[in-house]
Design an enzyme around this catalytic site. Structure first.
Site, PDB file in Angstrom:
ATOM      1  N   ALA A  44       0.828  -1.195   0.000  1.00 16.66           N
ATOM      2  CA  ALA A  44       0.000   0.000   0.000  1.00 16.66           C
ATOM      3  C   ALA A  44       0.867   1.251   0.000  1.00 16.66           C
ATOM      4  O   ALA A  44       0.357   2.359   0.092  1.00 16.66           O
ATOM      5  CB  ALA A  44      -0.933   0.003   1.218  1.00 16.66           C
ATOM      6  N   HIS A  45       2.188   1.061  -0.054  1.00 19.30           N
ATOM      7  CA  HIS A  45       3.138   2.173  -0.004  1.00 19.30           C
ATOM      8  C   HIS A  45       4.051   2.092  -1.222  1.00 19.30           C
ATOM      9  O   HIS A  45       4.888   1.189  -1.300  1.00 19.30           O
ATOM     10  CB  HIS A  45       3.998   2.104   1.270  1.00 19.30           C
ATOM     11  CG  HIS A  45       3.220   2.034   2.537  1.00 19.30           C
ATOM     12  ND1 HIS A  45       3.755   1.532   3.709  1.00 19.30           N
ATOM     13  CD2 HIS A  45       1.950   2.391   2.833  1.00 19.30           C
ATOM     14  CE1 HIS A  45       2.845   1.597   4.667  1.00 19.30           C
ATOM     15  NE2 HIS A  45       1.741   2.105   4.152  1.00 19.30           N
ATOM     16  N   GLN A  46       3.902   3.014  -2.158  1.00 18.00           N
ATOM     17  CA  GLN A  46       4.754   3.038  -3.349  1.00 18.00           C
ATOM     18  C   GLN A  46       5.624   4.287  -3.292  1.00 18.00           C
ATOM     19  O   GLN A  46       5.125   5.386  -3.081  1.00 18.00           O
ATOM     20  CB  GLN A  46       3.920   3.020  -4.620  1.00 18.00           C
ATOM     21  CG  GLN A  46       2.969   1.830  -4.707  1.00 18.00           C
ATOM     22  CD  GLN A  46       1.586   2.122  -4.178  1.00 18.00           C
ATOM     23  OE1 GLN A  46       0.997   3.139  -4.508  1.00 18.00           O
ATOM     24  NE2 GLN A  46       1.050   1.229  -3.358  1.00 18.00           N
TER      25      GLN A  46
END
Length: 764
Positions: A697-699
């Site tokens: 969920a973290h790019q």
């Protein structure tokens, strides 16, 4: 339209499709699902084979003495069948009637149109859809069937019991492609069933709205409407910002308040608080690629926001500042900004704007597992600040959109302020390329296609069925805040040649462990991440390791991440759902992937595999979660690693050993059975590789900020190297992975970049 009502905010509420029956739902306005995608990439015969595999994954299960059709039913010896049913019901605090569970077990999912529709949506959005089509085509031939199944008769013509056995053979096959196909099919099938089936409500206890839902008023955003016409429509402004998420929101506020004309354009659409939370089916409207973007190798699934407010609309309330050792790492990379008081001021400014504090936090059971388990084990843990302005925010549904309007994401904290300062907004605009002057380096605007809502105000129909027009936005400055997937893809399709663009992609791969507890409150109720464990965040003494955080697993995600064991096990999982709780191991990845733009569509493609180095840290985190759950009384542990059997606490001596656990000791060495299971977990997990289900969920990092052009995509002020008037302000500029949930860091960096840009524009 006779049985539909046009709402004030131009959404449609159709009584026939509504499933919300709670008394507190007055004013809730659900959104319709999207129309069916184009599924012609597979033939009818290939779809038949696809669903014959799906049916073997989630079959109709009956006792052997009641088996009537071996092609449509899976028979289980009566003694084994009823023992499994009785054991499942006995493990539940408030079990459903046995007849309801038997009805679910006998239910044939492939007969349900809603399930088939969800499967078609999921496969159409999958990166490997053509590879899946080729696989189905091979299975439809006799020679292909012999090669892939060991049987001459095609797969779809085999009895259900034979099909299930073939899948079990794939699970332990020496051929990695077979194991990957099984992993992909299992996830696609179970995700689709978990989102669409009425049994998820009836057995799993899931309700669309949180218990304390009430209608809240949001900001009345106004969006530019493009007139019909054959030619390109032109809009002129000072600054065009592509993306309305955390980077775009803070940039719009800063630039508009500095007196510049600002236009924020996003390919997503705005939904009012009364539309939230969306259903598990209609959440396709607010996430990239209809829910998930899957990497080319299927190693990791990526969740990225695609709605007004971007990721800040669908993320959770947790607020964590960038850690000192990460900031020192970035300073050492030649970026002194991150060690400066000026950056401290940026953090403090956004911290205040989003209302981050710990004033009214109430932990649900999962977060108590993290806090209490860490205390028992003598590990470091802490409470997480929340961007809710002091509201308790006990909802559990923020990833479906925040109906409480309490979470101060961009659509609450920044974009309304930008509007009051004169900023203009455009929803439904898909940017295709940055436009340059004749010199090829000076950005002069952005070109793309605008898609209107339907005449009735909905957005569920196919874009080509609605009004569309090509739009050119001319601007003095172009700011890309499209996120770590789209910002690099846009630069690539625009012809920017820097080879660093798209590289250095970090994803914080997250692995899961699911525990069964006697607590009756489902994990999708309450605060989502209100605590974390930081004991293992620096495993290599260079800042790489894992954070342990909670996750409010929606039923379709919880169902999808469970590895395939058997059809009976798959079905029984649903009955256990409301007592399953999830903690995740979030890895600060050292090793990277890359983004490339699809040469036909321009959409970002993710090339990322979790390296052995990062996978080892992830597994360390999963082991630590197992210990947290053990010492807080879990009755069973379900890893999401194929071929790792669950750990079940028996009702005799095992439970006594667990209950007599002494604080400060390691249960791996006080309970031999648990210690042996952990060894099994390590041995199998260390060899699982790409078969482990990772979620991101973290790019971050795909347009890395650097001191020199050779080291990244943008300079220390966010300007794209080698270009003029072109900036990036989002998580893609991170020099490396943040190691914490990145929202606050994105806001702070974008605050700095946009303030520098505003000052530059004002002075010139």
């Amino acid at each position: 339209m006779a049985d539909s009502v046009l709402l004030e905010d131009s959404t449609i509420y159709t009584p026939a499709t509504a499933t919300v029956t709670m008394a507190h739902a007055a004013g809730y306005k659900p959104i319709l699902d999207k129309d069916l995608p184009d599924i012609s990439f597979m033939t009818d015969a290939e779809w038949t084979t696809f669903f014959s595999i799906s049916e073997a994954l989630v079959p109709a299960v009956v006792p052997q003495t009641k088996l009537q059709d071996p092609m449509r039913q899976l028979g289980i010896p009566d003694k084994e069948f009823y023992a499994a049913v009785d054991e499942t019901l006995a493990s539940l605090t408030n079990p459903p009637p046995q007849q309801k569970l038997l009805e679910w077990l006998a239910f044939r999912a492939v007969d349900e149109p809603a399930f088939r529709r969800e499967c078609e949506h999921s496969v159409a959005s999958a990166a490997l859809r053509m590879e899946l089509a080729k696989f189905m085509s091979m299975l439809n031939t006799r020679y292909g069937s012999l090669l892939l199944t060991g049987r001459w008769k095609p797969f779809y013509r085999q009895p259900l019991a034979v099909r299930q056995q073939i899948l079990k053979n794939w699970r332990s096959s020496r051929l990695l492609p077979l194991r990957i196909v099984l992993k992909s099919m299992n996830a696609l099938t179970r995700k689709s069933l978990g989102a669409s089936s009425r049994f998820i409500n009836e057995l799993g206890g899931f309700e669309q709205l949180p218990k304390n839902w009430e209608r809240k008023q949001g900001y009345d955003f106004k969006f530019i409407q493009i007139a019909d016409g054959a030619g390109t429509h032109t809009i002129e402004t000072d600054v065009v910002i592509i993306g309305s998420g955390c980077g775009g929101g803070v940039s719009a506020k800063n630039l508009a308040e500095a007196g510049h004309r600002v236009l924020v354009a996003d390919k997503g659409y705005h939904f009012a608080p009364e539309n939230f939370p969306l259903s598990q089916v209609s959440n396709k409207h607010i996430y990239e690629n209809n829910g998930l973007v899957i990497s080319k190798s299927s190693a990791i699934s990526v969740a990225a926001g695609e709605t007004w407010g971007g990721g800040g609309t669908v993320n959770w309330s947790v607020c964590l500042k960038p850690q000192d050792y990460v900031r020192r790492e970035w300073v050492a990379a030649g970026l002194p900004l991150f060690g400066s008081s000026e950056f401290d001021e940026c953090i403090d400014r956004v911290w205040s704007a989003i209302g981050a504090n710990q004033k009214a936090i109430r932990h649900n059971h999962q977060n108590e597992v993290v806090l209490n388990g860490s205390k028992k084990l003598g590990w470091h843990s802490n409470v997480c600040d929340q961007n809710t302005g002091g509201a308790e925010h006990y909802c559990g549904r923020c990833h479906l959109g925040c109906g409480a309007n309490e979470k101060r994401g961009p659509a609450v904290a920044y974009l309304p302020a930008a509007a009051e300062a004169g900023a203009e907004f455009l929803e439904g605009f898909r940017a295709e390329r940055v436009v340059f002057a004749a010199d090829g380096v000076t950005a002069t605007g952005v070109e793309g296609v605008w898609t209107a809502r339907s005449d009735d105000g909905t957005v569920h129909s196919a874009p080509e069925a609605r009004r569309q027009r090509r739009v050119l936005i001319k601007a003095k400055k172009v700011v890309l805040s499209a996120g770590s997937l789209w910002s690099p893809a846009l630069l690539q399709t625009s012809g920017v040649k820097n080879p660093q663009i798209g590289r250095n992609l970090y994803l914080h791969p997250a692995a899961f462990l699911v525990g069964h507890f006697d607590e009756a409150e489902p994990q999708w109720e309450g605060g989502i991440i209100t605590a974390y464990n930081g004991e293992f965040q620096n495993l290599d003494k260079k800042g790489h390791g894992v954070k342990l955080e909670t996750m409010a697993m929606l039923p379709y995600v919880l169902f999808a991440i469970q590895p395939f064991e058997s059809g009976l096990d798959s079905k029984l999982c649903v009955a256990r759902m409301k007592q399953l709780h999830t903690v995740i191991s979030i890895t600060r990845d050292r090793d990277t992937g890359r983004i490339t733009a699809d040469p036909v569509t321009g959409a970002p493609r993710i090339d990322y595999d979790v390296s052995p180095f990062d996978a080892e840290h992830s597994l360390d985190g999963v082991e630590a979660i197992a210990k947290l759950m053990y010492v807080t009384g879990a009755s069973a542990l379900y890893p999401t690693i194929p071929n790792v059997r669950p750990f079940v606490v028996a009702k005799d001596g095992d439970a006594a050993r667990q209950a007599s656990y002494q604080d400060g000791t390691d249960p791996e060495f006080t309970d031999p059975k648990f210690g042996k299971w952990l060894q099994h977990l390590r041995e199998v997990g260390s060899k699982a590789g790409g078969e482990i289900s990772y979620l991101s969920a973290h790019q971050m990092g795909s347009c890395r900020m650097s001191a020199k052009p050779s080291g990244g995509a943008v300079d220390p002020r966010g300007k794209v190297w080698g270009c003029e008037n072109l900036y990036v302000a989002d998580g893609s500029v991170f020099p490396s992975a943040s190691g914490v949930n990145p929202m606050v860091t994105i806001l702070a960096i974008s605050d700095y970049i946009s303030r520098q840009l505003a000052a530059e524009m004002s002075s010139s």
